[in-house]
Design a protein around this motif. Structure first.
Motif, PDB file in Angstrom:
ATOM      1  N   SER A   1       6.257  -6.229   9.810  1.00  0.00           N
ATOM      2  CA  SER A   1       5.337  -5.339  10.503  1.00  0.00           C
ATOM      3  C   SER A   1       5.792  -3.887  10.423  1.00  0.00           C
ATOM      4  O   SER A   1       4.986  -2.978  10.244  1.00  0.00           O
TER       5      SER A   1
ATOM      6  N   GLN B   1       6.294   2.564   2.314  1.00  0.00           N
ATOM      7  CA  GLN B   1       6.818   2.471   3.667  1.00  0.00           C
ATOM      8  C   GLN B   1       8.302   2.787   3.666  1.00  0.00           C
ATOM      9  O   GLN B   1       9.007   2.569   2.685  1.00  0.00           O
TER      10      GLN B   1
ATOM     11  N   HIS C   1       1.205  -7.688   8.513  1.00  0.00           N
ATOM     12  CA  HIS C   1       1.095  -6.755   7.389  1.00  0.00           C
ATOM     13  C   HIS C   1      -0.016  -7.226   6.457  1.00  0.00           C
ATOM     14  O   HIS C   1      -0.173  -8.438   6.236  1.00  0.00           O
TER      15      HIS C   1
ATOM     16  N   GLY D   1       7.032  -3.596   5.868  1.00  0.00           N
ATOM     17  CA  GLY D   1       6.600  -4.414   4.751  1.00  0.00           C
ATOM     18  C   GLY D   1       7.743  -5.109   4.042  1.00  0.00           C
ATOM     19  O   GLY D   1       8.729  -5.526   4.663  1.00  0.00           O
TER      20      GLY D   1
ATOM     21  N   SER E   1      -0.818  -0.779   2.097  1.00  0.00           N
ATOM     22  CA  SER E   1       0.044  -0.815   0.925  1.00  0.00           C
ATOM     23  C   SER E   1      -0.183   0.394   0.033  1.00  0.00           C
ATOM     24  O   SER E   1       0.465   0.535  -0.995  1.00  0.00           O
TER      25      SER E   1
ATOM     26  N   ASN F   1      -0.776  -1.006   8.250  1.00  0.00           N
ATOM     27  CA  ASN F   1       0.405  -0.932   7.420  1.00  0.00           C
ATOM     28  C   ASN F   1      -0.065  -0.928   5.970  1.00  0.00           C
ATOM     29  O   ASN F   1       0.292  -1.789   5.173  1.00  0.00           O
TER      30      ASN F   1
END
Length: 369
Positions: free
Chosen positions: A327, A10, A98, A330, A6, A4
């Motif tokens: 998850s 997202q 995350h 974010g 950054s 996931n």
């Protein structure tokens, strides 16, 4: 576990239509073992199931001809006024869900005017969590073996600007669920409780005939003297989390705690404990109407929030849904999950004829026979 990262923005999946949808979606974003650990409790998950089943035992009466045009969800908790009664529970090891972990959750809390309760077992420094959160932030404290280590955590929380301390008392022993064990769960090496002193683990030497439980695991479990000492060390409000028996609640009220979180630790402590919602009315009856009570455990919708308030809670804590949303998307996911819960609560209030939280009481519910 799927990444996931950054490094890219997202998005909320198109098939997320209610808060509980995040529970399903998380199965595609977390590894099977990590999902089993988060979803499970301890033992056979009897108390996990009880928490969910307890809400299904109640229906909400629809009402007509009620004027709710001035409706709102504001709630007063001690000296703090919150925009809504949905707080984020202290969930440990959020890096399982995350890479930004508790930092992302804190950003979501700030965006949605929610209060985050940062866990002692956070995978992000508590100071960074506090900086990312809004003004409404509490710190959950586990007693450490040495009082100086407990005091260090307390002083760091005070300096970081947390506005209350939530002491968890019901988790001296935690055993992984059969579900997590069968899935082969192991805590990842990078998933560390970074706020705890990195001390060498000292093995307790038991004498002949001594119990590995009573004289081993429970050796450093907190007692009344520890709680009294802690309350003498801070001017912050001290809440107690993990209360399930009315007599414990009354004793804690008499001892001067700021409030109580009625919780069976999400089914992660004593497997076979009753549902948090099931014991809430008896605790409310014993402590009176003016003493602050939060409920933790089993909430999956805004209607569940309504039912908890009707049975005696002032507000609620959201645990697993927080991890699932984190998850999936974010900080954006957690914020969206809170938004959905708030809207679901408002819909339930409006159709039940309750303009404010103060209008919600047990008369709004019908028990299933």
């Amino acid at each position: 576990m799927p990444s996931n990262s950054s490094e890219f923005a997202q998005r909320i999946p198109a098939d997320i239509r209610c808060a509980q949808d995040y529970e399903i979606a998380a199965q595609g974003t977390m590894s099977e073992a990590s999902y089993a650990y988060v979803a499970g409790g301890t033992g056979q998950d009897l108390s996990v199931a009880a928490n969910l089943a307890a809400f299904a035992k109640w229906s909400v009466y629809p009402r007509v001809l009620r004027d709710v045009k001035e409706g709102h969800t504001r709630v007063q908790l001690g000296a703090q006024t919150l925009a809504h009664p949905i707080l984020l529970a202290p969930v440990a090891f959020q890096k399982l869900a995350h890479p930004l972990a508790e930092i992302a959750t804190a950003h979501a809390a700030q965006a949605m005017e929610s209060c985050i309760v940062c866990s002692t077992l956070a995978t992000s420094p508590l100071e960074e969590v506090a900086a990312a959160a809004g003004s409404e932030k509490w710190f959950q404290l586990y007693f450490q073996t040495k009082r100086e280590d407990t005091l260090q955590l307390l002083r760091r929380a005070e300096a970081a600007g947390f506005r209350a301390i939530v002491v968890t008392l019901d988790a001296s022993i935690q055993v992984a669920s059969m579900r997590a064990l069968k899935a082969g769960f192991r805590m990842p090496e990078d998933c560390l409780a970074v706020n705890l002193p990195q001390l060498e683990q000292q093995k307790v030497e038991l004498s002949a005939g001594a119990s590995r439980i009573f004289q081993g695991m429970m050796l450093a479990a907190p007692t009344w003297s520890d709680l009294t000492w802690l309350m003498s060390q801070t001017s912050l409000p001290v809440w107690v989390k993990g209360v399930m028996h009315p007599e414990d609640a009354r004793a804690l009220q008499a001892a001067g705690v700021a409030g109580i979180v009625v919780s069976n630790h999400g089914g992660r402590s004593l497997d076979g404990a009753p549902a948090s919602l099931s014991v809430l009315p008896a605790i409310r009856a014993l402590v009176g109407q003016d003493f602050p009570l939060l409920l933790d455990g089993g909430i999956r919708s805004g209607t569940d929030v309504f039912k908890a308030i009707a049975l005696g809670a002032n507000a609620v804590l959201i645990g697993r849904l927080q991890m699932y949303a984190l998850s999936v998307a974010g900080a954006l996911g957690v914020a969206h999950m809170i938004k959905l819960l708030c809207e679901e609560l408002e819909i339930c209030m409006a159709l039940a004829g309750c303009a404010t939280l103060a209008d919600i009481d047990a008369n709004a519910l019908l028990p299933h026979l």
